[in-house]
Design an enzyme around this catalytic site. Structure first.
Site, PDB file in Angstrom:
ATOM      1  N   GLU A 116     -66.927 -44.266  48.707  1.00  0.00           N
ATOM      2  CA  GLU A 116     -65.895 -43.251  48.968  1.00  0.00           C
ATOM      3  C   GLU A 116     -64.673 -43.552  48.112  1.00  0.00           C
ATOM      4  O   GLU A 116     -64.612 -44.607  47.456  1.00  0.00           O
ATOM      5  CB  GLU A 116     -65.536 -43.215  50.458  1.00  0.00           C
ATOM      6  CG  GLU A 116     -66.671 -42.660  51.309  1.00  0.00           C
ATOM      7  CD  GLU A 116     -66.366 -42.652  52.793  1.00  0.00           C
ATOM      8  OE1 GLU A 116     -65.202 -42.453  53.171  1.00  0.00           O
ATOM      9  OE2 GLU A 116     -67.303 -42.853  53.576  1.00  0.00           O
ATOM     10  N   HIS A 244     -56.977 -35.246  54.524  1.00  0.00           N
ATOM     11  CA  HIS A 244     -58.258 -35.423  53.835  1.00  0.00           C
ATOM     12  C   HIS A 244     -58.355 -34.317  52.791  1.00  0.00           C
ATOM     13  O   HIS A 244     -58.075 -33.154  53.090  1.00  0.00           O
ATOM     14  CB  HIS A 244     -59.408 -35.324  54.841  1.00  0.00           C
ATOM     15  CG  HIS A 244     -60.701 -35.841  54.311  1.00  0.00           C
ATOM     16  ND1 HIS A 244     -61.384 -35.221  53.284  1.00  0.00           N
ATOM     17  CD2 HIS A 244     -61.440 -36.932  54.636  1.00  0.00           C
ATOM     18  CE1 HIS A 244     -62.494 -35.911  53.017  1.00  0.00           C
ATOM     19  NE2 HIS A 244     -62.543 -36.959  53.831  1.00  0.00           N
ATOM     20  N   ARG A 292     -57.245 -41.032  48.686  1.00  0.00           N
ATOM     21  CA  ARG A 292     -57.020 -39.721  49.302  1.00  0.00           C
ATOM     22  C   ARG A 292     -55.660 -39.097  49.063  1.00  0.00           C
ATOM     23  O   ARG A 292     -55.542 -37.891  48.917  1.00  0.00           O
ATOM     24  CB  ARG A 292     -57.150 -39.878  50.811  1.00  0.00           C
ATOM     25  CG  ARG A 292     -58.529 -39.731  51.199  1.00  0.00           C
ATOM     26  CD  ARG A 292     -58.698 -39.734  52.642  1.00  0.00           C
ATOM     27  NE  ARG A 292     -60.103 -40.042  52.784  1.00  0.00           N
ATOM     28  CZ  ARG A 292     -60.655 -40.431  53.887  1.00  0.00           C
ATOM     29  NH1 ARG A 292     -59.935 -40.570  54.966  1.00  0.00           N
ATOM     30  NH2 ARG A 292     -61.934 -40.663  53.921  1.00  0.00           N
ATOM     31  N   HIS A 353     -55.885 -35.470  58.766  1.00  0.00           N
ATOM     32  CA  HIS A 353     -57.112 -36.197  59.096  1.00  0.00           C
ATOM     33  C   HIS A 353     -56.870 -37.496  59.857  1.00  0.00           C
ATOM     34  O   HIS A 353     -57.654 -37.861  60.720  1.00  0.00           O
ATOM     35  CB  HIS A 353     -57.822 -36.504  57.773  1.00  0.00           C
ATOM     36  CG  HIS A 353     -59.124 -37.206  57.912  1.00  0.00           C
ATOM     37  ND1 HIS A 353     -60.223 -36.613  58.500  1.00  0.00           N
ATOM     38  CD2 HIS A 353     -59.537 -38.448  57.525  1.00  0.00           C
ATOM     39  CE1 HIS A 353     -61.244 -37.456  58.473  1.00  0.00           C
ATOM     40  NE2 HIS A 353     -60.848 -38.581  57.907  1.00  0.00           N
ATOM     41  N   ARG A 388     -54.449 -44.925  54.272  1.00  0.00           N
ATOM     42  CA  ARG A 388     -55.654 -45.662  54.677  1.00  0.00           C
ATOM     43  C   ARG A 388     -56.782 -45.510  53.662  1.00  0.00           C
ATOM     44  O   ARG A 388     -57.062 -44.401  53.183  1.00  0.00           O
ATOM     45  CB  ARG A 388     -56.142 -45.136  56.025  1.00  0.00           C
ATOM     46  CG  ARG A 388     -57.446 -45.748  56.486  1.00  0.00           C
ATOM     47  CD  ARG A 388     -57.846 -45.191  57.824  1.00  0.00           C
ATOM     48  NE  ARG A 388     -58.149 -43.790  57.741  1.00  0.00           N
ATOM     49  CZ  ARG A 388     -59.384 -43.297  57.707  1.00  0.00           C
ATOM     50  NH1 ARG A 388     -60.439 -44.088  57.756  1.00  0.00           N
ATOM     51  NH2 ARG A 388     -59.582 -41.995  57.648  1.00  0.00           N
TER      52      ARG A 388
END
Ligand code: FAD
Ligand code: SIN
Length: 533
Positions: A116, A244, A292, A353, A388
């Site tokens: 990811e 997100h 992100r 998110h 994060r």
């Protein structure tokens, strides 16, 4: 009056992994777990991509995972905490496998490790694209093996109990605030019950529902963080709300917005604007797999410049069999809307998110209030910093679940029973006459937060938001003090508190860092502190 040794508010990955650890070590301790909906409804259940852990030591190591986490966190992660979570993570993942979690394996029989955004290696263990469902199932089944865990579903915790409820004045400067349990609304009988415990644990999850568009389920109203703040406990870094990059664009509007996992980009999908052009190379050398905050801001920028309502995610070049095998749920959802991911581009937009800030806790989940611990998305541990890293959240929940249990095991026998606690006082309150006042205020709140405190902020927007929030706060407090309490009223009140905390923290940070971007201060200063309220 309900009495137990430990009261756990929240039954997601953090609350349940904690309860299992404690129940296993001490069969004589009575543990009560409250959930405000049914036990399966949590952010945990919705997790898609998976859980990040250093697994294949031939290519990966702790140093790389630590560096990726620090890099995503943009300078304000607490390095000691990052080290703890990354290094203890694989043991906790192994443990949940032993408790029954099934993660996908490749043809060679090894765990299939996904990738990811922001990860320099493949290290995401997953179960198809419904990893959270599998983790929640495993934890519920495992916790049912312990007679000393009592599950109480549909109990809405309203306030934690402190000396304030014994008539003592407490302020944010009071050094010795103690927690004795919580008041909770039994949603089936509509009565407010008193839960008394030597130790209380908040594991209430995040607060995505402050925004109009969020991947978080409707339970994610920040109740634990708001309860903590009301009880005069410390809360940190609330300005860092993570958007997100890729929720499924649905013009009909859906709450929650359906997530198209970042693992899809890890699998090779590419972001494109409506005319089919790639754009992420203009923002970051990692392109569609940058962290992100960078990808969400880039999409937001492209949409604003072009006046588009979405960008596309292109999966059409990917192996169809492998894709459907890894992402059956996403495939099914897209097809239900007439989109075939193997033939059509998927329209996507950023959606709120994850709550990176929260209840300030130390390395064992101890909060600023005595006998009150917290873990999971409702906390600020220092792991995530200003943004994060993907799939570090389930990991944090597992690691802190165990750490809290270890600490509580050391102290619980020394803790005295709480003092006598008065029952909830509802005198003078009457049935609400117009529930529409609540629904309308909630709509206004989400509009304010989405318009003024979203991905891009300015001082003027933050000021506007604070002014409007003040009015909503006043109106809602009037209702709270005069009407019989309902979950809707409590959630609205909590969401107003959360919105205030986000906006106030954002206004305090005079720089742009990670998820907090203020065009009045586009640069970073050497201001590496947490925003503590
Ligand atoms: P939750 O799982 O949200 O549990 C909260 C619990 O608290 C619930 O049981 C709820 O009923 C209870 N509760 C809340 N308020 C009250 C109250 N007032 N009274 C009583 N009970 C209350 N993270 C990853 O690491 N990897 C992923 O792939 C991933 N994918 C995600 C996909 C989606 C769509 C979403 C929304 C999140 C994803 N995340 C992912 C984030 C991750 O799922 C969450 O951060 C994590 O599961 C939070 O766990 P938790 O135990 O802290 O809280
Ligand atoms: C995703 O699957 O994209 C979500 C992962 C996460 O939030 O950690």
């Amino acid at each position: 009056m309900n009495k137990s040794d430990v009261l756990v508010i929240g039954g997601g990955v953090a609350g349940l992994s904690f309860a299992i650890w404690l129940a296993d070590q001490r069969k004589d301790l009575q543990i009560t777990v409250l959930t405000k909906a049914n036990s399966a409804e949590s952010n945990t259940s919705y997790a898609q991509g998976g859980v990040a852990a250093v697994w294949d030591e031939n290519v990966d190591d702790f140093k790389k995972h630590i560096e990726d986490t620090l890099d995503a966190g943009d300078g304000i992660c607490h390095e000691d905490i990052v080290k703890i979570v990354v290094e203890e993570g694989p043991k906790r993942v192994q443990e949940i496998i032993e408790w029954g979690a099934r993660f996908d394996k490749n043809k060679a029989g090894n765990y299939d490790l996904g990738r990811e955004g922001g990860h320099s290696e493949n290290r995401i263990l997953h179960f198809k694209d419904i990893t959270g469902w599998e983790i929640q199932r495993t934890l519920i089944e495992k916790s049912k093996e312990y007679d000393n865990i009592t599950f109480l579903e549909h109990y809405f915790a309203i306030n934690i109990i402190t000396q304030h409820h014994l008539g003592r004045l407490t302020t944010r400067l009071t050094p010795d605030i103690e927690c004795y349990g919580a008041y909770a609304l039994n949603k089936k009988t509509n009565s407010i019950e008193t839960f008394v415990a030597k130790v209380t644990v908040l594991a209430t999850g995040g607060a995505g529902q402050v925004y109009k568009s969020t991947t978080n389920p409707t339970i994610a109203t920040g109740d634990g963080i708001a309860m903590m703040y009301r009880a005069k406990g410390r809360v940190a870094n609330m300005e860092f709300m993570q958007f997100h990059p890729t929720s499924l664009y649905n013009p009909a509007g859906e709450n929650p917005s359906f997530l198209v996992s970042e693992a899809v980009r890890g699998y090779g999908a590419i972001l494109r604007t409506a005319d089919g052009a790639e754009f992420m190379d203009r923002y970051d050398e990692r392109k569609s797999l940058a962290p992100r905050d960078i990808v969400a801001r880039a999409i937001d920028n492209e949409m604003k410049i072009r006046g588009d309502e979405f960008v596309y995610l292109d999966c059409t070049h990917l192996d169809p069999e492998g894709f459907e095998n890894h992402f059956p749920n996403i495939t099914k959802k897209c097809k239900s809307l007439g989109i075939d991911p193997m033939k059509d581009f998927i329209p996507v937009v950023p959606a709120c998110h994850y709550t990176c800030g929260g209840i300030n806790v130390d390395e064992y989940g101890r909060s600023s209030i005595k006998y009150l611990y917290a873990a999971g998305e409702c906390t600020h541990t220092g792991l995530h910093g200003a943004n994060r890293l993907a799939s570090n959240s389930l990991l944090e929940g597992l690691v802190y679940g165990q750490r809290m249990a270890l600490d509580i095991l050391k102290v619980i026998d020394e803790i005295e029973n709480p003092p006598h606690i008065p029952n909830w006082d509802a005198e003078g309150t009457t049935e609400p006459r117009e529930m529409v006042l609540l629904t309308q205020s909630l709509k206004e709140l989400k509009e304010i937060m989405s318009s003024y405190v979203g991905i891009v902020r300015t001082d003027v927007r933050l000021k506007r938001a604070l002014d409007r929030l003040f009015l909503l706060h006043q109106e809602t407090e009037l209702l709270y003090n005069s009407t019989i309490i309902s979950p809707q009223l409590c959630e609205l009140r909590n969401l107003i508190t959360i919105s205030y905390l986000i906006t106030r923290s954002a206004a305090m940070r005079k720089e742009s860092r990670g998820l907090h971007y203020n065009t009045d201060y586009p640069n970073q200063f050497d201001y590496r502190q947490d925003t503590l309220l």
